[in-house]
Design an enzyme around this catalytic site. Structure first.
Site, PDB file in Angstrom:
ATOM      1  N   ALA A  72       3.197  -0.863   4.807  1.00 10.19           N
ATOM      2  CA  ALA A  72       2.630  -0.860   6.171  1.00 10.19           C
ATOM      3  C   ALA A  72       2.137  -2.237   6.594  1.00 10.19           C
ATOM      4  O   ALA A  72       2.153  -2.571   7.789  1.00 10.19           O
ATOM      5  CB  ALA A  72       1.489   0.153   6.236  1.00 10.19           C
ATOM      6  N   ARG A 108       7.356   0.309  13.372  1.00 13.41           N
ATOM      7  CA  ARG A 108       7.925  -0.185  12.107  1.00 13.41           C
ATOM      8  C   ARG A 108       9.059  -1.193  12.348  1.00 13.41           C
ATOM      9  O   ARG A 108       9.630  -1.728  11.413  1.00 13.41           O
ATOM     10  CB  ARG A 108       8.471   0.967  11.257  1.00 13.41           C
ATOM     11  CG  ARG A 108       7.394   1.937  10.809  1.00 13.41           C
ATOM     12  CD  ARG A 108       7.944   2.997   9.871  1.00 13.41           C
ATOM     13  NE  ARG A 108       7.106   4.180   9.882  1.00 13.41           N
ATOM     14  CZ  ARG A 108       6.025   4.365   9.145  1.00 13.41           C
ATOM     15  NH1 ARG A 108       5.640   3.445   8.292  1.00 13.41           N
ATOM     16  NH2 ARG A 108       5.305   5.466   9.237  1.00 13.41           N
ATOM     17  N   SER A 144      13.109   2.711   3.127  1.00 21.61           N
ATOM     18  CA  SER A 144      13.666   3.438   4.279  1.00 21.61           C
ATOM     19  C   SER A 144      14.237   2.440   5.289  1.00 21.61           C
ATOM     20  O   SER A 144      13.928   1.238   5.241  1.00 21.61           O
ATOM     21  CB  SER A 144      12.564   4.265   4.943  1.00 21.61           C
ATOM     22  OG  SER A 144      11.539   3.412   5.451  1.00 21.61           O
ATOM     23  N   ASN A 195       7.926  -5.805  -0.842  1.00 23.31           N
ATOM     24  CA  ASN A 195       7.828  -4.653   0.051  1.00 23.31           C
ATOM     25  C   ASN A 195       6.351  -4.524   0.391  1.00 23.31           C
ATOM     26  O   ASN A 195       5.581  -3.926  -0.354  1.00 23.31           O
ATOM     27  CB  ASN A 195       8.352  -3.379  -0.618  1.00 23.31           C
ATOM     28  CG  ASN A 195       8.365  -2.204   0.363  1.00 23.31           C
ATOM     29  OD1 ASN A 195       7.802  -2.289   1.450  1.00 23.31           O
ATOM     30  ND2 ASN A 195       8.994  -1.106  -0.033  1.00 23.31           N
ATOM     31  N   ARG A 205       5.035  10.841  -2.662  1.00 25.02           N
ATOM     32  CA  ARG A 205       4.770  10.596  -1.239  1.00 25.02           C
ATOM     33  C   ARG A 205       6.033  10.863  -0.407  1.00 25.02           C
ATOM     34  O   ARG A 205       7.068  10.225  -0.627  1.00 25.02           O
ATOM     35  CB  ARG A 205       4.371   9.123  -1.107  1.00 25.02           C
ATOM     36  CG  ARG A 205       4.279   8.640   0.291  1.00 25.02           C
ATOM     37  CD  ARG A 205       4.214   7.115   0.326  1.00 25.02           C
ATOM     38  NE  ARG A 205       4.035   6.686   1.683  1.00 25.02           N
ATOM     39  CZ  ARG A 205       4.283   5.451   2.114  1.00 25.02           C
ATOM     40  NH1 ARG A 205       4.708   4.527   1.281  1.00 25.02           N
ATOM     41  NH2 ARG A 205       4.092   5.154   3.370  1.00 25.02           N
ATOM     42  N   HIS A 239       4.043  -4.605   9.026  1.00 23.58           N
ATOM     43  CA  HIS A 239       3.994  -4.456  10.481  1.00 23.58           C
ATOM     44  C   HIS A 239       2.662  -4.896  11.082  1.00 23.58           C
ATOM     45  O   HIS A 239       2.495  -4.873  12.295  1.00 23.58           O
ATOM     46  CB  HIS A 239       4.248  -2.983  10.860  1.00 23.58           C
ATOM     47  CG  HIS A 239       5.324  -2.327  10.051  1.00 23.58           C
ATOM     48  ND1 HIS A 239       6.621  -2.802  10.031  1.00 23.58           N
ATOM     49  CD2 HIS A 239       5.301  -1.269   9.183  1.00 23.58           C
ATOM     50  CE1 HIS A 239       7.351  -2.039   9.213  1.00 23.58           C
ATOM     51  NE2 HIS A 239       6.564  -1.106   8.682  1.00 23.58           N
ATOM     52  N   TYR A 275      11.105   8.744   0.869  1.00 22.49           N
ATOM     53  CA  TYR A 275      11.017   7.707  -0.167  1.00 22.49           C
ATOM     54  C   TYR A 275      11.602   8.127  -1.519  1.00 22.49           C
ATOM     55  O   TYR A 275      11.562   7.338  -2.465  1.00 22.49           O
ATOM     56  CB  TYR A 275       9.546   7.274  -0.339  1.00 22.49           C
ATOM     57  CG  TYR A 275       8.976   6.682   0.935  1.00 22.49           C
ATOM     58  CD1 TYR A 275       9.446   5.477   1.429  1.00 22.49           C
ATOM     59  CD2 TYR A 275       7.980   7.351   1.657  1.00 22.49           C
ATOM     60  CE1 TYR A 275       8.946   4.929   2.606  1.00 22.49           C
ATOM     61  CE2 TYR A 275       7.464   6.816   2.832  1.00 22.49           C
ATOM     62  CZ  TYR A 275       7.952   5.609   3.296  1.00 22.49           C
ATOM     63  OH  TYR A 275       7.456   5.071   4.462  1.00 22.49           O
ATOM     64  N   GLU A 287      12.438  -9.685   1.831  1.00 25.58           N
ATOM     65  CA  GLU A 287      11.692  -8.519   2.316  1.00 25.58           C
ATOM     66  C   GLU A 287      12.528  -7.274   2.071  1.00 25.58           C
ATOM     67  O   GLU A 287      13.720  -7.246   2.424  1.00 25.58           O
ATOM     68  CB  GLU A 287      11.402  -8.684   3.815  1.00 25.58           C
ATOM     69  CG  GLU A 287      10.730  -7.467   4.426  1.00 25.58           C
ATOM     70  CD  GLU A 287      10.473  -7.623   5.925  1.00 25.58           C
ATOM     71  OE1 GLU A 287      10.357  -8.756   6.419  1.00 25.58           O
ATOM     72  OE2 GLU A 287      10.408  -6.570   6.592  1.00 25.58           O
ATOM     73  N   HIS A 331      12.697  -2.861   2.134  1.00 24.61           N
ATOM     74  CA  HIS A 331      12.136  -1.553   2.480  1.00 24.61           C
ATOM     75  C   HIS A 331      13.042  -0.462   1.928  1.00 24.61           C
ATOM     76  O   HIS A 331      14.274  -0.594   1.966  1.00 24.61           O
ATOM     77  CB  HIS A 331      12.014  -1.386   3.999  1.00 24.61           C
ATOM     78  CG  HIS A 331      11.108  -2.397   4.601  1.00 24.61           C
ATOM     79  ND1 HIS A 331       9.737  -2.310   4.491  1.00 24.61           N
ATOM     80  CD2 HIS A 331      11.380  -3.549   5.254  1.00 24.61           C
ATOM     81  CE1 HIS A 331       9.199  -3.367   5.069  1.00 24.61           C
ATOM     82  NE2 HIS A 331      10.171  -4.140   5.536  1.00 24.61           N
ATOM     83  N   ASP A 365       1.710 -15.339   6.945  1.00 26.44           N
ATOM     84  CA  ASP A 365       1.359 -16.757   6.766  1.00 26.44           C
ATOM     85  C   ASP A 365       1.501 -17.180   5.303  1.00 26.44           C
ATOM     86  O   ASP A 365       1.912 -18.307   5.013  1.00 26.44           O
ATOM     87  CB  ASP A 365      -0.080 -17.026   7.230  1.00 26.44           C
ATOM     88  CG  ASP A 365      -0.204 -17.164   8.738  1.00 26.44           C
ATOM     89  OD1 ASP A 365       0.833 -17.183   9.435  1.00 26.44           O
ATOM     90  OD2 ASP A 365      -1.351 -17.249   9.230  1.00 26.44           O
ATOM     91  N   ARG A 369      13.194   4.310  12.407  1.00 29.09           N
ATOM     92  CA  ARG A 369      11.957   5.091  12.417  1.00 29.09           C
ATOM     93  C   ARG A 369      11.106   4.711  13.649  1.00 29.09           C
ATOM     94  O   ARG A 369      11.628   4.164  14.602  1.00 29.09           O
ATOM     95  CB  ARG A 369      11.228   4.874  11.080  1.00 29.09           C
ATOM     96  CG  ARG A 369      12.075   5.344   9.887  1.00 29.09           C
ATOM     97  CD  ARG A 369      11.362   5.144   8.567  1.00 29.09           C
ATOM     98  NE  ARG A 369      10.160   5.963   8.483  1.00 29.09           N
ATOM     99  CZ  ARG A 369       9.225   5.799   7.539  1.00 29.09           C
ATOM    100  NH1 ARG A 369       9.374   4.863   6.607  1.00 29.09           N
ATOM    101  NH2 ARG A 369       8.155   6.567   7.526  1.00 29.09           N
ATOM    102  N   PRO A 399       0.784  -1.225   0.000  1.00 33.90           N
ATOM    103  CA  PRO A 399       0.000   0.000   0.000  1.00 33.90           C
ATOM    104  C   PRO A 399       0.824   1.287   0.000  1.00 33.90           C
ATOM    105  O   PRO A 399       1.858   1.372   0.664  1.00 33.90           O
ATOM    106  CB  PRO A 399      -0.824  -0.099   1.289  1.00 33.90           C
ATOM    107  CG  PRO A 399      -0.114  -1.093   2.133  1.00 33.90           C
ATOM    108  CD  PRO A 399       0.520  -2.057   1.184  1.00 33.90           C
ATOM    109  N   ASN A 400       0.327   2.221  -0.773  1.00 33.47           N
ATOM    110  CA  ASN A 400       0.870   3.586  -0.885  1.00 33.47           C
ATOM    111  C   ASN A 400       2.153   3.675  -1.706  1.00 33.47           C
ATOM    112  O   ASN A 400       2.626   4.774  -1.980  1.00 33.47           O
ATOM    113  CB  ASN A 400       1.089   4.220   0.511  1.00 33.47           C
ATOM    114  CG  ASN A 400      -0.191   4.255   1.313  1.00 33.47           C
ATOM    115  OD1 ASN A 400      -1.192   4.774   0.827  1.00 33.47           O
ATOM    116  ND2 ASN A 400      -0.202   3.672   2.490  1.00 33.47           N
TER     117      ASN A 400
END
Ligand code: DQA
Length: 137
Positions: free
Chosen positions: A74, A108, A99, A71, A17, A77, A22, A95, A97, A84, A104, A9-10
């Site tokens: 949100a 997070r 940032s 990625n 953003r 977290h 980012y 995984e 990210h 799962d 942070r 998301p986002n």
């Protein structure tokens, strides 16, 4: 080698953003650079703001692709469901990210994905995705 980048998301708003966190490049621009750089790869991309769609995509690709760069933004977290799904599939998941999530807010620092990922790359800007691809190669 078949690799997919899945963004949560986002991340469709990259470039607009919070550019101080980012960066100012859209993911689409960056993706064309990645494809030009890693020409030997069959590299695909999926983005969704919807948790269930990310789970469906993990199920769809997770038994045939060589690697998944995830990625989950949100949802990293918060989502037991995505965690799962990563556990349930066979393909290796890295995984990623943009940032450094550990520098942070505390919420997070926890990931529902990391325990079942091959590894975690965070904090290198968009270059985090380059590094994930390189680790698959
Ligand atoms: C992010 C970090 C997450 O904490 C955040 O919710 C995001 C992006 C990153 O790439 O740095 O949306 O996954």
């Amino acid at each position: 080698m078949k690799i997919i980048i899945i963004n949560g998301p986002n991340l469709n708003l990259l470039g607009k953003r919070e550019p101080h966190i980012y960066g100012s490049h859209s993911f689409e621009d960056y993706l064309s650079n990645l494809k030009a750089k890693f020409t030997s790869l069959d590299l695909s991309y999926f983005q969704s703001n919807i948790e269930g769609e990310i789970i469906d995509k993990l199920h769809e690709v997770g038994f045939s692709y060589d690697g998944i760069i995830l990625n989950a933004a949100a949802y990293t977290h918060t989502s037991v469901g995505i965690g799962d799904a990563v556990k349930a599939i066979e393909s290796s998941v890295i995984e990623v990210h943009i940032s450094n999530v550990h520098a942070r807010e505390e919420f997070r620092h926890h990931s529902y994905i990391a325990a079942n990922a091959k590894g975690v790359i965070a904090g290198f800007g968009l270059k985090s995705y380059d590094l994930a691809i390189e680790s698959f190669l």
